[in-house]
Scaffold this motif. Structure first.
Motif, PDB file in Angstrom:
ATOM      1  N   UNK A   1       0.428  -1.119  -0.288  1.00 48.49           N
ATOM      2  CA  UNK A   1      -0.265   0.204   0.220  1.00 48.49           C
ATOM      3  C   UNK A   1       1.380   1.182   0.045  1.00 48.49           C
ATOM      4  N   UNK A   2       1.792   1.282   0.532  1.00 48.38           N
ATOM      5  CA  UNK A   2       2.992   2.309   0.905  1.00 48.38           C
ATOM      6  C   UNK A   2       3.178   2.651  -0.949  1.00 48.38           C
ATOM      7  N   UNK A   3       4.116   1.450  -0.564  1.00 45.03           N
ATOM      8  CA  UNK A   3       4.858   2.041  -1.914  1.00 45.03           C
ATOM      9  C   UNK A   3       3.713   1.991  -3.102  1.00 45.03           C
ATOM     10  N   UNK A   4       2.646   0.909  -3.363  1.00 44.89           N
ATOM     11  CA  UNK A   4       1.679   2.268  -4.555  1.00 44.89           C
ATOM     12  C   UNK A   4       1.318   3.427  -4.371  1.00 44.89           C
ATOM     13  N   UNK A   5       1.284   4.113  -3.059  1.00 45.75           N
ATOM     14  CA  UNK A   5       0.038   5.576  -3.506  1.00 45.75           C
ATOM     15  C   UNK A   5       1.607   6.692  -3.405  1.00 45.75           C
ATOM     16  N   UNK A   6       2.661   5.975  -2.567  1.00 42.95           N
ATOM     17  CA  UNK A   6       4.150   6.980  -2.814  1.00 42.95           C
ATOM     18  C   UNK A   6       4.273   6.886  -4.196  1.00 42.95           C
ATOM     19  N   UNK A   7       4.821   6.209  -4.301  1.00 49.67           N
ATOM     20  CA  UNK A   7       5.721   5.837  -5.574  1.00 49.67           C
ATOM     21  C   UNK A   7       4.865   5.927  -7.273  1.00 49.67           C
ATOM     22  N   UNK A   8       4.258   5.106  -6.502  1.00 50.70           N
ATOM     23  CA  UNK A   8       2.525   5.292  -8.044  1.00 50.70           C
ATOM     24  C   UNK A   8       2.022   6.333  -8.086  1.00 50.70           C
ATOM     25  N   UNK A   9       1.514   6.779  -7.311  1.00 49.40           N
ATOM     26  CA  UNK A   9       0.530   8.085  -7.275  1.00 49.40           C
ATOM     27  C   UNK A   9       0.560   9.219  -6.365  1.00 49.40           C
ATOM     28  N   UNK A  10       2.058   9.326  -5.863  1.00 53.62           N
ATOM     29  CA  UNK A  10       2.499  10.408  -5.166  1.00 53.62           C
ATOM     30  C   UNK A  10       2.039  10.402  -4.134  1.00 53.62           C
ATOM     31  N   UNK A  11       0.785  10.323  -3.041  1.00 58.63           N
ATOM     32  CA  UNK A  11       0.273  10.269  -2.349  1.00 58.63           C
ATOM     33  C   UNK A  11       1.230  10.681  -0.679  1.00 58.63           C
ATOM     34  N   UNK A  12       1.259  11.226  -0.415  1.00 59.65           N
ATOM     35  CA  UNK A  12       2.068  12.068   0.824  1.00 59.65           C
ATOM     36  C   UNK A  12       2.504  10.787   1.460  1.00 59.65           C
ATOM     37  N   UNK A  13       3.243  11.052   2.538  1.00 62.21           N
ATOM     38  CA  UNK A  13       3.569   9.915   3.911  1.00 62.21           C
ATOM     39  C   UNK A  13       2.352  10.048   4.829  1.00 62.21           C
ATOM     40  N   UNK A  14       2.058  11.582   5.110  1.00 66.07           N
ATOM     41  CA  UNK A  14       1.284  11.476   6.064  1.00 66.07           C
ATOM     42  C   UNK A  14      -0.218  11.140   6.093  1.00 66.07           C
ATOM     43  N   UNK A  15      -0.629  11.160   4.018  1.00 64.10           N
ATOM     44  CA  UNK A  15      -1.895  10.658   4.161  1.00 64.10           C
ATOM     45  C   UNK A  15      -1.918   8.614   4.368  1.00 64.10           C
TER      46      UNK A  15
END
Length: 296
Positions: A125-139
């Motif tokens: 979840x963390x990898x996909x949302x951050x690396x592929x979709x640019x979601x912040x680590x706070x979110x």
């Protein structure tokens, strides 16, 4: 509580994006649809009147739904138990109804889906949302129920496992990949002459029993015998892509992005000198599978 027309409109605008995010988190178009539908059901039970950022809310709920689905998946054994079930899975996955999913898998990278499937749910979840979709680590932290620092560590750990560390020079990797791609192209096309051209005369094919049809020898030698056997596996070849296996280019076979077989490939000169077909679940788990960098 019901969903207002205004909030419902935000869902319709976000639907395609949510499905794309869910597909990359889950690796399955069918499960992605289920996840998006579950988001809608949860919204119908929530008080959405005070939500200031609907897009962020939908993404957060989707992330939690996908995390739950990934955790549930860990408790299911989705690998075929024997050779007959393995062959049935390839036959089912060749049906036209899966063309849409095949296109989506290709757009993500089938090898990447395979590697993502080796990650823990929170890492994925963390990898996909951050690396592929640019979601912040706070979110992301609110989704995985960790601190932002812990969420960042999850993504970093996943990134390391996805990319890995290749063995050999870039030129050597590129050459090995070119030879393996030629083998796969000939396999998919059912082209005997092209297979003979890319196989070494004394090539050896080894395999564990679970990867073979009944009464098939675990070892076959000679280009023609190996080529003729390969022609009987064009269905498998459709779902095969090059990936790094323990740092060296090899092949993963993964219908619907779920790993079924790995081929460890030895390349000598411009030809395939040997390959070892692995299907045993315990053995597959021990392999370090990573994606090739673009251009490798």
């Amino acid at each position: 509580m019901g969903i207002s027309a205004e909030f419902s409109a935000t869902f319709e605008r976000a639907r395609s994006r949510l499905r794309a995010v869910a597909f990359r988190m889950l690796g399955s178009a069918e499960e992605a649809d289920d996840a998006v539908q579950e988001c809608w059901l949860r919204a119908s039970r929530a008080d959405t009147r005070a939500i200031a950022n609907p897009d962020g809310w939908w993404t957060t709920v989707l992330g939690r739904v996908c995390l739950e689905m990934l955790r549930a998946r860990q408790h299911r054994d989705e690998t075929p138990a024997d050779t007959e079930l393995l062959e049935e899975s390839f036959a089912r996955d060749e049906t036209p109804s899966l063309e849409d999913e095949a296109v989506r898998a290709e757009s993500v990278g089938l090898a990447l889906l395979v590697v993502l499937d080796t990650l823990g749910p929170a890492e994925r979840i963390a990898f996909v949302l951050h690396d592929l979709f640019g979601l912040s680590f706070e979110d992301i932290a609110t989704i995985v129920e960790r601190s932002p620092v812990a969420a960042k560590k999850l993504a970093s750990r996943a990134r390391h496992r996805v990319r890995g560390k290749p063995l050999g020079s870039a030129a050597e990797l590129a050459h090995r990949r070119q030879v393996i791609e030629a083998f796969l192209t000939a396999s998919r096309a059912g082209d005997l002459e092209a297979l003979l051209a890319v196989l070494a005369p004394d090539v050896v094919r080894r395999a564990d029993a679970g990867a073979l049809r009944p009464a098939t020898p675990t070892e076959v030698r000679g280009a023609r015998r190996v080529a003729e056997e390969t022609l009987t596996n064009t269905g498998r070849a459709r779902f095969a892509r090059v990936a790094l296996i323990d740092g060296t280019p090899g092949i993963v076979v993964a219908p619907r992005g779920r790993l079924r077989l790995v081929l460890e490939v030895d390349v000598a000169g411009d030809r395939v000198a040997a390959f070892n077909v692995i299907s045993e679940r315990a053995h597959l788990r021990r392999l370090r599978i990573t994606v090739l960098a673009p251009g490798s």
